[in-house]
Design a protein around this motif. Structure first.
Motif, PDB file in Angstrom:
ATOM      1  N   VAL A 345      -8.007   8.547   8.789  1.00  0.00           N
ATOM      2  CA  VAL A 345      -7.378   8.665   7.475  1.00  0.00           C
ATOM      3  C   VAL A 345      -6.090   9.456   7.627  1.00  0.00           C
ATOM      4  O   VAL A 345      -6.031  10.428   8.388  1.00  0.00           O
ATOM      5  N   ASN A 346      -5.056   9.048   6.907  1.00  0.00           N
ATOM      6  CA  ASN A 346      -3.754   9.713   6.982  1.00  0.00           C
ATOM      7  C   ASN A 346      -3.517  10.606   5.776  1.00  0.00           C
ATOM      8  O   ASN A 346      -3.568  10.148   4.643  1.00  0.00           O
ATOM      9  N   ILE A 347      -3.283  11.900   6.008  1.00  0.00           N
ATOM     10  CA  ILE A 347      -2.789  12.811   4.979  1.00  0.00           C
ATOM     11  C   ILE A 347      -1.570  13.491   5.571  1.00  0.00           C
ATOM     12  O   ILE A 347      -1.682  14.388   6.405  1.00  0.00           O
ATOM     13  N   LEU A 432      -2.909  -1.738  -6.835  1.00  0.00           N
ATOM     14  CA  LEU A 432      -3.722  -0.552  -7.078  1.00  0.00           C
ATOM     15  C   LEU A 432      -2.808   0.651  -7.300  1.00  0.00           C
ATOM     16  O   LEU A 432      -2.000   1.003  -6.442  1.00  0.00           O
ATOM     17  N   ASP A 433      -2.948   1.267  -8.447  1.00  0.00           N
ATOM     18  CA  ASP A 433      -2.168   2.452  -8.846  1.00  0.00           C
ATOM     19  C   ASP A 433      -3.080   3.669  -8.733  1.00  0.00           C
ATOM     20  O   ASP A 433      -4.082   3.770  -9.445  1.00  0.00           O
ATOM     21  N   VAL A 434      -2.743   4.602  -7.820  1.00  0.00           N
ATOM     22  CA  VAL A 434      -3.625   5.749  -7.590  1.00  0.00           C
ATOM     23  C   VAL A 434      -3.073   7.043  -8.183  1.00  0.00           C
ATOM     24  O   VAL A 434      -3.489   8.143  -7.805  1.00  0.00           O
ATOM     25  N   ILE A 451      -6.953   3.478 -10.376  1.00  0.00           N
ATOM     26  CA  ILE A 451      -8.010   4.327  -9.838  1.00  0.00           C
ATOM     27  C   ILE A 451      -7.335   5.581  -9.286  1.00  0.00           C
ATOM     28  O   ILE A 451      -6.660   5.536  -8.256  1.00  0.00           O
ATOM     29  N   PRO A 452      -7.421   6.718  -9.962  1.00  0.00           N
ATOM     30  CA  PRO A 452      -6.827   7.941  -9.409  1.00  0.00           C
ATOM     31  C   PRO A 452      -7.333   8.185  -7.995  1.00  0.00           C
ATOM     32  O   PRO A 452      -8.513   7.947  -7.686  1.00  0.00           O
ATOM     33  N   LEU A 453      -6.472   8.662  -7.134  1.00  0.00           N
ATOM     34  CA  LEU A 453      -6.829   8.816  -5.725  1.00  0.00           C
ATOM     35  C   LEU A 453      -8.156   9.530  -5.487  1.00  0.00           C
ATOM     36  O   LEU A 453      -8.963   9.063  -4.661  1.00  0.00           O
ATOM     37  N   ALA A 481      -4.423   6.631   0.172  1.00  0.00           N
ATOM     38  CA  ALA A 481      -5.258   5.527  -0.305  1.00  0.00           C
ATOM     39  C   ALA A 481      -5.218   4.344   0.645  1.00  0.00           C
ATOM     40  O   ALA A 481      -6.258   3.725   0.935  1.00  0.00           O
ATOM     41  N   ALA A 482      -4.044   3.994   1.128  1.00  0.00           N
ATOM     42  CA  ALA A 482      -3.921   2.867   2.054  1.00  0.00           C
ATOM     43  C   ALA A 482      -4.759   3.100   3.304  1.00  0.00           C
ATOM     44  O   ALA A 482      -5.431   2.192   3.807  1.00  0.00           O
ATOM     45  N   SER A 483      -4.735   4.342   3.813  1.00  0.00           N
ATOM     46  CA  SER A 483      -5.522   4.621   5.020  1.00  0.00           C
ATOM     47  C   SER A 483      -7.017   4.547   4.743  1.00  0.00           C
ATOM     48  O   SER A 483      -7.793   4.085   5.592  1.00  0.00           O
ATOM     49  N   LEU A 484      -7.450   4.981   3.571  1.00  0.00           N
ATOM     50  CA  LEU A 484      -8.860   4.850   3.199  1.00  0.00           C
ATOM     51  C   LEU A 484      -9.267   3.385   3.120  1.00  0.00           C
ATOM     52  O   LEU A 484     -10.333   2.988   3.606  1.00  0.00           O
TER      53      LEU A 484
END
Length: 508
Positions: A345-347, A432-434, A451-453, A481-484
């Motif tokens: 996952v990317n943060i 998808l809007d997070v 869908i909030p992140l 979100a993209a990484s998830l």
């Protein structure tokens, strides 16, 4: 990842010299001390200060230390010889560097409340420099401290600190009004009570206490304005992007009691209208907040006692990914999208990493950190220590090819809103809007799913099995979100663009 479906810049080394500015109280600020979007670098400590007042004594000095990534400020207030630290962060070397550079002695450390949004450095700082540690009366503590309450006075050198009860943000909240001994208060540290243009949120001690505490917040603010002169400078802890604020405030860099009396809703509305407004505007707050007050009341572990995280080799990384653990790559989102270890996952460390990692990753889940180099890793570790993520299961530095062989690597495309608009006519997709609820209600793309992140890990399985284009306000949350989504095997496109470029927007 445990608790998951598969599971905004810069960096400074822990312990590096801290840029900071102080001022005699006649000085003008040289500009904004904080720069939006500086992420970890800003979080390492920028000290500047608003213009205080041309009428303050010249020997009263203030140094402001900002933690941009968490939306907080701490303060050192001095008579020129003795200083008092207010609401210090856990990485106390930022405070000690200022004290050493000024040859100031630390006389006291004061807390406005037991914090819900970060792990305090107050206890360790006070012990390290043999200073008095002052905590509001009320919460039970697992250590010795001087307990204080409304009407008390705390001496420190030539400083006199008037204690004023300001319950609301918490039930035990205090403000500290500073004067030179024998003088009248010239500045007040308001913590999470009166902020710039807003007040602290009142739901952190439980939803059932939100309304009663909002009413106490209203009365506290008005009491504060009754006992302090209008030209008293207001120095809040929160309100600079912190989720502890009840509402987003404007870009205000200086304020006084008189300024707030003229503009802040807590003074311009009647009580019922204020309470309604304060409660209706609340967005969800990060999940890690639930742990902070307990850690702070028990007594945080000194950083020197935590040790160094162990390094993971290729085989261990593969095993942790296969086990569904949280393996978090903190490289820039463009680099991650181009090449990353499948299942990670990317943060991006150039954004509010601590906030969103602490929101998404369960507090006690095994966490592995992947970084470009030791400097980036150390900056990220400092961010996470501020919210109590003390013990990563493992770490690794380098690049994806060093972490795994080519067959374990993957990627996904990045796009902008212009490309998204063009693609809409050509193939089926899910937008998808997070962003959070307030952002969504102010405008969103037609046909988008919201869908909030923080909710995505729990709702991801219900998304349709089609290509998903994900966006937020700037690209930072969309990248997470993209990484998830990618880790869960979904076909994803990261819209890495500012929402202001989206074009056709409709309302709710």
């Amino acid at each position: 990842m445990s608790g998951s479906p598969a599971a905004e810049a810069g960096g400074r080394r822990h312990g590096a010299a801290v840029p900071e500015r102080d001022t005699s109280v006649r000085a003008e600020a040289a500009g904004r001390a904080e720069v939006a979007g500086r992420g970890v670098a800003g979080g390492r400590g920028v000290a500047g200060e608003p213009r205080l007042s041309a009428t303050l004594p010249e020997d009263l000095k203030v140094v402001q230390l900002a933690t941009l990534s968490l939306g907080n400020r701490s303060y050192l207030i001095s008579d020129g010889t003795v200083a008092v630290a207010v609401d210090p962060q856990r990485d106390i070397e930022r405070i000690t560097a200022v004290l050493d550079s000024r040859a100031w002695r630390l006389g006291a450390v004061v807390e406005t409340h037991v914090h819900n949004d970060y792990v305090t450095g107050g206890l360790e700082l006070a012990r390290h420099l043999d200073a008095v540690y002052v905590v509001p009366t009320g919460p039970e503590l697992g250590f010795d401290a001087v307990r204080t309450g409304d009407g008390d006075e705390i001496p420190a050198g030539d400083l006199s600190i008037q204690v004023i009860a300001t319950p609301g943000h918490t039930d035990h909240h205090l403000a500290y009004a500073f004067a030179l001994r024998g003088g009248v208060p010239r500045l007040v540290c308001t913590g999470g009570s009166v902020l710039y243009g807003t007040t602290g949120r009142t739901d952190l001690m439980g939803a059932g206490m939100a309304e009663p505490l909002a009413r106490r917040q209203y009365r506290s603010a008005r009491h504060l304005a009754e006992v302090l002169p209008d030209d008293t400078v207001v120095l809040p802890t929160h309100g600079f992007g912190s989720f502890c604020a009840a509402a987003t405030a404007g870009a205000v860099e200086r304020s006084t009691i008189g300024d707030e009396r003229a503009t802040n809703p807590v003074f311009t509305l009647d009580e019922d209208a204020f309470v309604s407004s304060a409660l209706s505007g609340l967005e969800p707050y990060p999940a890690y907040y639930r742990r902070m007050a307990t850690i702070n009341a028990t007594g945080p572990t000194p950083l020197a006692d935590l040790g160094t995280p162990r390094s993971a080799d290729l085989a261990e990384l593969a095993d942790r990914v296969a086990a569904g653990e949280w393996v978090v790559d903190v490289r820039p989102r463009a680099e991650f999208a181009h090449t990353h270890l499948r299942g990670t996952v990317n943060i991006d460390a150039c954004g509010a990493l601590a906030t969103y990692l602490g929101w998404l990753v369960p507090f006690d889940a095994p966490l592995t950190l992947l970084a470009t180099d030791d400097e980036q890793l150390e900056a990220v570790r400092t961010e996470l220590l501020r919210i109590g993520f003390d013990h990563p299961a493992a770490v690794a530095t380098g690049n994806p090819l060093e972490w795994a062989g080519p067959r374990w690597l993957t990627s996904y495309p990045r796009a902008d809103f212009t490309t998204l608009t063009a693609a809409l006519a050509g193939r089926p997709m899910e937008i998808l809007d997070v962003r959070n609820g307030g952002e969504w209600r102010r405008g969103h793309l037609p046909g988008a799913r919201h869908i909030p992140l923080p909710e995505l890990p729990h709702t991801l399985p219900a998304l349709p099995d089609t290509e998903i284009w994900v966006h937020c306000h700037s690209g930072f949350r969309a990248a997470i979100a993209a990484s998830l989504l990618a880790a869960a095997g979904r076909q994803v496109v990261l819209v890495d663009d500012a929402f202001e470029h989206a074009g056709s927007i409709t309302g709710p």
